[in-house]
Enzyme design. Structure first.
Site, PDB file in Angstrom:
ATOM      1  N   GLU A  59       0.846  -1.192   0.000  1.00 46.27           N
ATOM      2  CA  GLU A  59       0.000   0.000   0.000  1.00 46.27           C
ATOM      3  C   GLU A  59       0.877   1.236   0.000  1.00 46.27           C
ATOM      4  OE1 GLU A  59      -3.303   0.217   2.908  1.00 46.27           O
ATOM      5  OE2 GLU A  59      -3.213   2.385   2.636  1.00 46.27           O
ATOM      6  N   HIS A 117       1.802   4.689  -2.065  1.00 39.34           N
ATOM      7  CA  HIS A 117       1.054   5.572  -2.955  1.00 39.34           C
ATOM      8  C   HIS A 117       1.941   6.565  -3.693  1.00 39.34           C
ATOM      9  CE1 HIS A 117      -2.415   3.864  -1.039  1.00 39.34           C
ATOM     10  NE2 HIS A 117      -2.070   4.333   0.138  1.00 39.34           N
ATOM     11  N   HIS A 177      -9.186   0.262  -0.756  1.00 43.01           N
ATOM     12  CA  HIS A 177      -8.524   1.290   0.048  1.00 43.01           C
ATOM     13  C   HIS A 177      -9.562   2.253   0.615  1.00 43.01           C
ATOM     14  CE1 HIS A 177      -6.011   4.817   0.948  1.00 43.01           C
ATOM     15  NE2 HIS A 177      -5.018   3.956   1.031  1.00 43.01           N
ATOM     16  N   ASP A 217       2.044   2.210   3.809  1.00 43.97           N
ATOM     17  CA  ASP A 217       1.137   3.322   3.524  1.00 43.97           C
ATOM     18  C   ASP A 217       1.896   4.628   3.321  1.00 43.97           C
ATOM     19  OD1 ASP A 217      -1.268   4.519   2.928  1.00 43.97           O
ATOM     20  OD2 ASP A 217      -2.168   4.209   4.876  1.00 43.97           O
TER      21      ASP A 217
HETATM   22 ZN   LIG Z   1      -3.196   4.220   1.962  1.00 41.81          ZN
END
Ligand SMILES: [Zn+2]
Ligand SMILES: [Zn+2]
Ligand SMILES: [Zn+2]
Ligand SMILES: [Zn+2]
Lengths: 336, 336, 336, 336
Positions: B8, B10, B164, B285
């Site tokens: 995850e 980004h 998500h 993340d």
């Molecule tokens: Zn995220």
């Protein structure tokens, strides 16, 4: 295990029977409705059969919290509490009471709280989620400053407040559109109640009244699992933060959770790991749940006996110092 | 631990930078915005420093899901995917891609999915929550039958879909009124995503396509903790039930969860207890979270080495069979 | 975490220095020997640096338990206790004492116990394993009836007995032949002490004196892990059984364990799961272990704060009611 | 749960019946003796009733390991293995075999191992603790260099060795004097087997043959609980250390454990936390234990279904690739 004390045990008055949520299957709800009105032989028999010595009774959700007219709320709350006092008086070693309060009128709620604790001998307050006000689409959450006198009095009286689920306001139900199967105890109760509890925490309520105790059912409505992440991300919220301690501190200092309706050992273990055993209390959520299922699970769950005793009754003894010394079926006979 | 694979992680395109949520503190968001656009030395340096050999990149939320016009959504999704393919091509042993899809046009989404997997070599799909349609107050969830061809194609291609978080529709935000500190990753993301995942389960989607795999971040958005209760109460929902198996079966058969943004060992343990170690994957993340914090926690968490290796990379290898055999900083040099 | 109380912290008198076990590496043992004799600036500095406010000191193993001549044992025990009383008197808010007893002479041991508790203000007893008698190859375990007056007096005085490891008698070392690396704290300590504790349990000692408290170090010397199996198989032993309750009851009612030398979160979690948090106490095992390693681990272990506080000091406060009210570096200055 | 595979399931030949340990109660031992000889309707019926599709049979302890004369050991081991092959041949979808080996004659043991695996189709080796040699007071442990050819062959054949408990040599029983209730499965088995396993680790055996697999029963004979401390203290042993990796690595890489006789969820959880689910296998330890008790516990233990399936059979499938594809009562009929 004998000697258990249960906290989230519901009753009802006939006048509220037609206000119960209708999305669950009708056959089950008929049986629940019937059992909610029974507080004598049948219920006591279930308690005897499952080792529950003592039940703290509360009006089932949403109860008076769904009343839209403050004056009717005041009247009804008094009536509920008087009825409950009668029930308790009939079985003082088996039942205790949680007060129903007309939160639609905060001043009246304070007065009724005072009456319930000091005159009726109740052991705490049961709030069935937010309170409606004016109409069914409007609700008040208890983090609002209008409730500060209420919380001040709660802290002064030293009684806990049980924050019980109810379904979200109509205006907040969009995500469930087409999914009525997710309402109520399946999921929307959990979200609603966890969010309400978080509102209390982030409002700074527990900074102002650090000795407040709030009880959550269902092993904490997911909060023990996610509290670290909530704290961790809140730290990035900058000026939006109005509370003084990491939110986990409030969970550990100001909250208790019960096992009501969450009879799953892994979830219990996760809760113990996050909150410690002194913060967990047995409950069944009768008659929405079965005392037998609750007790069968709890009595045999893979936890040690020291923890079982604490969750089963000694934690409740500490939290509710006013419980009668002798409880249970044989309380009228001598015990050493 | 070296050799970690993260899922995850980004990135962003400059054209989306002004669409990022604004409720968190501005200083932090400026830094996040900057880092989202950087996919070279700095990011690779963080990966090197933290033992993350390989990152599966995805467009940051809400991205194309927030586009209200289907045609623009289609165009933008293609552009995002092409850009991502370029990024991956520049660092094929360090980056892989999750497809961005214009779910506003289900047929176009299927076509773009096909292109992303078969032509661009992407390893799965990142859906940033529900998709808007028409305006910002209207959203489509993926349990709707309009998406059945999409899920059918996903299953046929054998790629996972990462669901998500995004913030709830305006019309579903009532309970947060006066509490902006509960938005986003603090809490509303969790509720929104868990509920969306439950909608997928109760819709019968996984009965129809039993080989589907959905990934949830943040150690499952509380679902591992509460799944038993959800199942237990759903059993009382009678005719409302349209799915065939206990919901826990779908969680254990059709879902994976990642550690993104939930770097808490008790929560990880609770997740392992409920889902088993084969269903848990490392993620950070980034750049909403720090790779260093994620890796420092994970590499030292009180779990055994066998589990750490599975969560760190072998589970990802099994889930994404198309990953390059050799990954990491030294992948261009010989390895025994 | 500040305010910690540690229980398995050792000192020595120079006259015992040449009696320390010699199988571990000489360099380490020289340093340990030196630190055992230091009870002032250096040790207090370590305590300050690690948040240990108070240490209960005990003569290091095997100490007087290795004395083969009862009369010498009596003399030496008195001398050790007098020395320890002097050390405690010099730092009454930082140190407390565990009595050393000449178990070779049970009557003298009772007298010395009485003196240590009532006159010297010690908080309990440290028994360094079985006691030799006559020669180095003969040992007495404390389940023998000759020790019943001792245990009776211990119960009456309400102080706990810490059962500390020592290496097995020569005659019991056969399984370690050719494997000196398994001696001492690596493994033979554990076996010896766990077996000794089991002897106490199966002898019926805790049926006779149900208020006895025995403390084990090293998170219980494996007993929490295997107690169920021990109980389960003991049930098949028929006439050999002389005790009245399942052995697990004694572990949960009559034992405490400390973290000394077992700084591993999984093992702590296993112990908590089996015994409950009220039965676990922080300790380091200095100077065999490092206070810094013990405290770094404990202060950051993945347990909740409520549990950390109990293990860190409130459990010790309950177990040792005679501890000074104010402890720690700043105990001489006012505290609110 | 159906489909379980069990590994520590014992049988006996009449000629060994009078060699069984005598300290447990005679009534129970009569029944155990009887059941050890029964490998047909009754045992298969128990398996059917408890969902155990397949049992790996082994000669009960101490068996041939207690033979003092090497030549007799060779003869008896062959006879045992031939008998076992006959039993397996009668029920090839229900039973598999572990080889009995005459370790008194290492070269003969290698030859018999080879015969058992390549000709009789056995799936591994059962060693019932150390082997006697010459007389009942002398024993050989398997870390000795005389067994290196044995281990080399084991590794080459790719079969696991199950290290089963037996009671300590007479010369090592001193600590149990006056405590026969601690013998056998109550405690001395555990100590003996754990120590033997540690000897294997510290001997450097797994450095020399890194693909060896050793199985321990009873959830690892306490080693999962104490492995960190063992490793931690071993680090202070300096020149005594002859092995190359932290001992925990061998536990995680070279060992499997089974649930035999340790039907306790907290202990299972502790083992999973330390070793990971892939290293744990279901077993009952029949007829010393009840298949029903084992299966009732395991099938209902508070673990997730993914873990239950692995422990129940998929781990065994991976460890024993030669198991018949179709097993269980209905294996002779078609399965989809
Ligand atoms: Zn995220
Ligand atoms: Zn309820
Ligand atoms: Zn020590
Ligand atoms: Zn066995």
């Amino acid at each position: 295990m004998n000697g258990k004390i249960a906290l989230e045990e519901h009753f009802n008055l006939p006048e509220f029977s037609n206000e119960l949520p209708q999305y669950v299957n009708p056959e089950m709800m008929r049986e629940v409705s019937r059992r909610l009105l029974e507080v004598s032989t049948e219920r006591l028999g279930e308690m005897d059969a499952t080792g529950i010595d003592y039940s703290l009774l509360s009006l089932t959700a949403p109860g008076v919290q769904a009343e839209t007219d403050p004056r009717r709320a005041v009247t009804r709350a008094r009536r509920v509490n008087d009825e409950l006092a009668t029930i308790v008086a009939a079985h003082p070693t088996r039942y205790g009471g949680f007060a129903t309060l007309p939160m639609q009128d905060p001043a009246a709620a304070v007065a009724e709280l005072e009456r319930c604790v000091t005159q009726l001998g109740f052991h705490g307050v049961m709030l069935n989620g937010f309170t409606n006000i004016g109409d069914a689409d409007t609700g008040w959450y208890y983090d609002h400053e209008r409730f500060l006198p209420f919380w001040e009095r709660v802290e002064a009286l030293g009684v806990p407040v049980y924050l019980h689920p109810r379904d979200p306001l109509l205006g907040n139900q969009g995500i469930y559109e087409g999914h009525p199967e997710l309402f109520g105890a399946v999921w929307s109760f959990t979200v609603e109640t966890a969010t309400h509890a978080l509102r209390l925490m982030t409002s700074g309520l527990f900074d102002r009244f650090p000795r407040l105790t709030v009880i959550l059912g269902h092993l904490g409505e997911t909060l023990p699992f996610n509290m670290w992440r909530i704290d961790h991300r809140a730290a990035a919220m900058g000026d939006l933060i109005k509370f003084k301690k990491p939110l986990t501190h409030y969970l550990l200092d100001n909250f208790y959770v019960t096992t009501s309706g969450n009879f799953h050992t892994q979830t219990l273990n996760a809760t113990l790991a996050e909150m410690g055993v002194d913060r967990v209390l047995f409950s069944s959520d009768y008659p929405y749940e079965s005392m037998r299922e609750a007790a069968d699970w709890f009595d045999n769950a893979a936890i040690n006996h020291n923890d079982r005793v604490k969750i089963g009754h000694t934690n409740a003894r500490r939290l509710f110092p006013g419980l009668p010394e002798r409880i249970g079926r044989s309380a009228h006979t001598a015990r050493v």
